[in-house]
Design an enzyme around this catalytic site. Structure first.
Site: not given
Ligand code: NDP
Length: 627
Positions: A9, A81, A127, A129, A151, A186, A213, A281
């Site tokens: 990520g 994720a 999370s 969530e 999720y 973000r 929303g 939803p």
């Molecule tokens: P982002 O949505 O900004 O980043 C998600 C990352 O996951 C991206 O780098 C994306 O890369 C990568 N990704 C998606 N699909 C895959 C895959 N198949 N294989 C490898 N990498 C993949 O999330 P955040 O940085 O905000 O959050 C980081 C983590 O923390 C996440 O797991 C999120 O669920 C969790 N989280 C976040 C919160 C928040 O408020 N931000 C709160 C609680 C938990 P690509 O560029 O390839 O799409």
């Protein structure tokens, strides 16, 4: 040798902040990136040139094993994720595969490599969530999960799996249950960025409305830059443990919207349009129920430090290191930083009316009023209370020596915190000294008067106390508060509810500080023909008065004619009146004192030699300081 970290990520919000933090801490940082020509990878490389990229996908077990073998990391942070809850409804299976099964694949990759001798620490991005329909408030690490979206379910799977690998294989695997955290990085699909970007576009004339929303949904918004430090700290512990991480404070989307529009000098109600289709939803029951304000002391936020997951401080070896972590007011930081990014971004968009790009000059957001800023900051900064001149301004006093435009919001805060655009005073105020007025958390009139007398230069402080006395603040109570400080008692003793304007208060302080006898205020004089006149300041025993010719009442030709007539009548009644022009105070106070001292002597005042010496000393000092 530098410690090595592998981050999945890496192209996401948290990945970039974590990489920055680890690089600054001396780590060698590797980012797992998927896809052949992922445009986010090149963007990430521009931001983080020192991060090395290894190819891999959470959907592909083999690629993860190869990545771990190649990097040989000391620490793995699994942030990858599908992270947008609404999307998890649209692509539930993909979410389960990436967000849930992806954790299993990463843990397996580590297990396989660890069995060859590596000892890798693992962080899983869980999370809040997962709590979903909350079973208890506040929530903690032992609160049961009732996720309400694909999720949340996928995250819960990853969370339990992390615990299982820890317990069954003895791996150092931990899970951070994080509440929302935001930043300019973000994704634009998330509500904080949607609002921030929407406001910027409206401000620049690129949009006329913002569709949202549920405005009543409440969230705990922290700042991503702070939360990644908590992730890192969790992997530095002696024993692997899970933690809930949040600020401990929730805000509604409505509050977020109000704050963002206020900061842009706009009225949100004119632009925000409700859109039912944007509500989350409600599959099979009510939408996610959120804890109330301050209801869940997330382990880190509410207690100001990370605590043992098993319920007592002693349960965690590295508690001392952990307690270094403290979240900053995330909503505020996220808004402020997103604002400038989004203004700049929006200013490069073409106008919807086809008139080219927005003029660059408009990209900056207008200044909000001091009252609005006080409202915004006291809502966004935990424990912050408007104080001093800002508080006096909130109470409707004429308290500022300059325009309110650039005036910093003066805040009393319980803990040190940096708040851009504010003058912060760290102090613990008793609850009796704090109230709400015009939707601002603010010091009470009595406390504000007391603080102004204590902290401001004497003329300013007295001018504010005078105004509060006229509004009913009890002078004796103020004096009783000032035990132990002679200077403060003297300042408070100089106050007089009779002052007609702040400049008149200044004039009185300057005369008394100059060594002259204290003048009376609002002296009633009976004029011939049954007329009455009131003199601002004066010494009835010597029939001498000083009047401040303020901007407010003495400007027009008619005003001046009336002043001349009145003063002629006063002269006829035996009074001498010295007018003091507004451009003389401050700056030429010494001249005023000298003139009035001579006039007093001419009118019969006989100063002692000590008084003369004092006046001359004050005049010399005042001329040096341009009083
Ligand atoms: P982002 O949505 O900004 O980043 C998600 C990352 O996951 C991206 O780098 C994306 O890369 C990568 N990704 C998606 N699909 C895959 C895959 N198949 N294989 C490898 N990498 C993949 O999330 P955040 O940085 O905000 O959050 C980081 C983590 O923390 C996440 O797991 C999120 O669920 C969790 N989280 C976040 C919160 C928040 O408020 N931000 C709160 C609680 C938990 P690509 O560029 O390839 O799409």
């Amino acid at each position: 040798m530098a410690r090595r970290a592998l981050i999945t990520g890496i192209t996401g919000q948290d990945g970039s902040y974590l990489a920055e933090h680890l690089l600054a801490s001396g780590y060698e940082v590797w980012g797992l990136a998927r896809g052949q020509a992922n445009p986010r990878v090149s963007r990430m490389r521009k931001l983080l040139a020192d991060v090395q990229v290894v190819r891999g996908d959470l959907l592909d077990q083999g690629s993860l094993i190869s990545a771990v073998e190649k990097v040989q990391p000391d620490e793995v942070y699994n942030l990858g994720a599908i992270s947008f809850v609404p999307m998890s409804w649209e692509q539930a299976e993909l979410t389960a595969e990436v967000t849930g099964m992806g954790v299993l694949r990463m843990l397996e990759a580590i297990r396989v490599c660890s069995s060859r001798g590596a000892s890798i620490r693992f962080y899983q991005a869980s999370s809040s969530e997962m709590f979903g329909q909350v079973s208890e408030t506040p929530q903690n690490e032992r609160t049961s999960f009732h996720p309400r979206s694909p999720y949340g379910v996928a995250k819960a799977y990853g969370h339990f799996l992390t615990q299982n690998y820890r317990e069954s294989y003895g791996m150092f695997a931990v899970s951070g249950i994080l509440f929302n955290h935001e930043s300019p990085r973000r994704g634009a699909e998330f509500v904080t960025r949607k609002v921030s970007l929407g406001v910027a576009r409206i401000k620049l004339g690129l949009a006329s409305e913002l569709k949202l929303g549920n405005l009543e949904a409440r969230r705990d918004w922290g700042f991503a830059g702070d939360y990644v430090r908590a992730m890192h700290l969790m992997l530095q512990a002696d024993t692997p443990e899970d933690y809930v991480i949040g600020t401990g404070r929730t805000h509604s989307v409505r509050e977020l919207v109000e704050a963002a529009f206020v900061a842009a000098g706009l009225d949100w109600e004119q632009y925000v349009v409700g859109d039912q289709s944007l509500h989350r939803p409600r599959r099979g029951g009510p939408a996610v129920r959120r804890p109330q304000e301050g209801a869940y002391p997330a382990r880190l936020g509410a207690h100001g430090g990370l605590r043992g997951a098993r319920g007592d401080d002693g349960g965690v070896g590295p508690a001392a290191a952990h307690r270094r972590w403290r979240p900053r007011p995330g909503l505020l930081l996220a808004l402020r930083s997103s604002r400038s990014v989004d203004s700049a971004r929006a200013s490069t968009e073409p106008r919807s009316d086809g008139r080219g790009r927005a003029p660059p000059g408009q990209a900056g957001l207008v200044h909000a009023s001091l009252l609005d800023r006080a409202r915004l900051f006291t809502a966004a900064v935990p424990g912050a209370i408007a104080c001093l001149r800002t508080a006096a301004h909130v109470w409707g006093l004429n308290a500022l020596s300059e325009s309110e435009d650039g005036w910093p919001v003066e805040l009393a805060v319980p803990h040190p915190v940096e708040v851009p655009g504010c003058a912060v005073h760290v102090t613990a105020l008793p609850s009796a000294d704090v109230t709400r007025h015009r939707s601002v958390r603010v010091t009470t009139p009595e406390r504000t008067a007391f603080d102004c007398a204590r902290r401001l230069p004497r003329p300013e402080g007295v001018a504010i106390v005078d105004q509060f006395l006229r509004r009913g603040v009890d002078h004796d109570r103020l004096l009783r508060r000032a035990t132990g400080s002679r200077g403060l008692r003297e300042t408070l003793a100089m106050a007089d509810r009779g002052a007609a304007s702040p400049r008149e208060s200044w004039l009185r302080v300057i005369l008394v500080e100059g060594g002259l006898p204290r003048p009376a205020t609002q002296i009633r004089v009976d004029l011939p023909g049954g007329r009455l006149a009131y003199l601002d300041l004066g010494w009835p025993a010597f029939l001498l008065a000083v009047e401040y010719d303020g901007h407010e009442h003495h400007t027009s030709a008619a005003d001046r004619r009336r002043d001349l007539g009145r003063r002629a009548a006063l002269r006829a009644a035996g009074w001498r009146v010295i007018p003091v022009r507004r451009d003389v105070i401050p700056g030429r106070g010494a001249d005023v004192v000298e003139q009035v001292a001579n006039a007093l002597i001419e009118c019969g005042w006989q100063p002692t030699s000590g008084q003369v010496t004092r006046i001359l000393g004050r005049l010399r000092a005042a001329r040096r300081r341009r009083w």
